[in-house]
Design an enzyme around this catalytic site. Structure first.
Site, PDB file in Angstrom:
ATOM      1  N   HIS A   1     -10.276  19.656  11.986  1.00 37.52           N
ATOM      2  CA  HIS A   1     -10.419  20.947  11.330  1.00 37.52           C
ATOM      3  C   HIS A   1      -9.177  21.295  10.516  1.00 37.52           C
ATOM      4  O   HIS A   1      -9.284  21.995   9.501  1.00 37.52           O
ATOM      5  CB  HIS A   1     -10.693  22.032  12.369  1.00 37.52           C
ATOM      6  CG  HIS A   1     -12.118  22.055  12.836  1.00 37.52           C
ATOM      7  ND1 HIS A   1     -12.780  23.210  13.187  1.00 37.52           N
ATOM      8  CD2 HIS A   1     -13.019  21.050  12.996  1.00 37.52           C
ATOM      9  CE1 HIS A   1     -14.022  22.923  13.545  1.00 37.52           C
ATOM     10  NE2 HIS A   1     -14.181  21.610  13.446  1.00 37.52           N
TER      11      HIS A   1
ATOM     12  N   GLY B   1      -5.667  20.223   3.718  1.00 37.39           N
ATOM     13  CA  GLY B   1      -5.038  18.981   4.142  1.00 37.39           C
ATOM     14  C   GLY B   1      -4.411  19.102   5.516  1.00 37.39           C
ATOM     15  O   GLY B   1      -4.447  20.155   6.163  1.00 37.39           O
TER      16      GLY B   1
ATOM     17  N   ASN C   1     -13.947  27.761  13.978  1.00 35.17           N
ATOM     18  CA  ASN C   1     -12.722  27.528  14.746  1.00 35.17           C
ATOM     19  C   ASN C   1     -12.595  28.414  15.979  1.00 35.17           C
ATOM     20  O   ASN C   1     -11.657  28.260  16.764  1.00 35.17           O
ATOM     21  CB  ASN C   1     -11.496  27.746  13.857  1.00 35.17           C
ATOM     22  CG  ASN C   1     -11.303  26.625  12.854  1.00 35.17           C
ATOM     23  OD1 ASN C   1     -11.699  25.484  13.104  1.00 35.17           O
ATOM     24  ND2 ASN C   1     -10.706  26.940  11.711  1.00 35.17           N
TER      25      ASN C   1
END
Length: 329
Positions: free
Chosen positions: A71, A77, A99
């Site tokens: 995640h 990135g 999340n």
């Protein structure tokens, strides 16, 4: 996993780390094997030993720690942005719906604290998270891979970006391929990294639509094996927001190749698992690994994880080295 097996893995890891200290290989993106060998030579051992203290007590932590790295890398990135806490002025990635089921942040904090005591202000949270994902997989029977380091921590974390960029468990194969291609990952990387579902759990509310209202008519997803659907209905009742189901029933704590066997039998838990049978390339990989007992899966997974861990990294003077992984300096 038995204690002697864990000890053996730990000893093997120590030998691998010692061997890596003799390497000094740089990548085009600025990452390097042995990046900290002069400034923090005990780094990988500190990470491994601290993590081992947690995994040895609770093997189920391996899956969420691996997922956390995934995640992180898919949003801005691999920059540790998933670790940042929300503030009154900003909803961070942690707040995004995908999340909200992450766990293990306390483990990262503990490892960061241990590293800071030995090497203050030198090691990024992004690098720690990449090493933790690798070591967690190793500790539950998965493969080892080299983790080039030198990542810097990002200063931006936005929940809307996470919601938009993280692959959805409801996604079809076309969308999944687009999600992965946007991050420089191939169709093979997609089907290989989906194999991470060999460990961990999924929440019933995610699979509920497949069981009770697939097309809006109170029906069940026809791509789901009927016997497996019946099993899930006993476990996951309509409106259940708390119960969880094993991603790989029977071996969800052990990293193995069984995931491809269950997907081939149409028993993948999420729609995104079932979607792997809707593309010729991903379907061929699923069939191959299920018939050949995952003969190349471990090596393939290591290669894809190493590739994923280098998505859009910050290096050099970019970003920062966070003192606290949850807070921007």
């Amino acid at each position: 996993m038995m204690a002697n097996q864990k000890l053996l893995l730990s000893l093997v890891f120590s030998q691998l780390v010692l061997a890596s200290f003799f390497l000094d290989l740089s990548n085009a993106n600025g990452l390097q094997l042995g990046f900290y060998k002069k400034t923090c030579p005990d780094l990988e051992l500190i990470v491994h030993r601290t993590l081992f203290g947690y995994i040895s007590r609770d093997q189920t932590l391996a899956a969420p720690l691996l997922r956390m790295h995934f995640h992180d890398c898919f949003v801005r990135g691999c920059d540790g942005s998933v670790l940042i806490n929300s503030t009154t002025k900003n909803q961070a990635e942690k707040a995004a719906i995908p999340n909200q089921t992450l766990r293990g942040f306390n483990v990262i904090d503990a490892i960061k604290s241990a590293v800071e005591k030995k090497c203050p202000g030198l090691v990024s949270c992004a690098d720690i998270l990449a090493m933790v994902a690798r070591d967690a997989v190793l500790m539950v029977g998965g493969p080892y891979w080299d983790v080039p380091t030198g990542r810097r921590d990002g200063r931006v974390s936005n929940s809307l970006e996470a919601l938009a960029q993280l692959p959805s468990p409801f996604a079809d194969i076309t969308t999944l391929k687009q999600n992965f291609a946007a991050k420089g990952l191939s169709v093979k990387d997609l089907v290989v990294l989906s194999g991470s579902h060999t460990i961990g759990i999924g929440h019933c509310f995610v699979v509920a639509i497949r069981l009770y209202n697939f097309t809006g008519k109170g029906d069940t997803d026809p791509s789901l094996d009927p016997n497996y659907a019946a099993y899930l209905k006993k476990k996951c009742k309509p409106g259940d927001l708390k119960t969880v189901a094993e991603m790989d029933p029977g071996s969800f704590k052990t990293f193995d190749d069984h995931y491809y066997t269950i997907v081939a039998k149409r028993r993948g838990l999420f729609p995104s698992d079932a979607a792997l049978l809707d593309d010729s390339e991903t379907k061929a990989y699923v069939r191959l690994q299920s018939h050949m007992h995952g003969y190349s899966f471990a090596q393939d997974f290591a290669e894809s994880m190493k590739k994923m861990g280098q998505i859009e990294v910050l290096t050099g003077k970019q970003g920062e080295i966070r003192k606290n992984c949850a807070v921007v300096n």
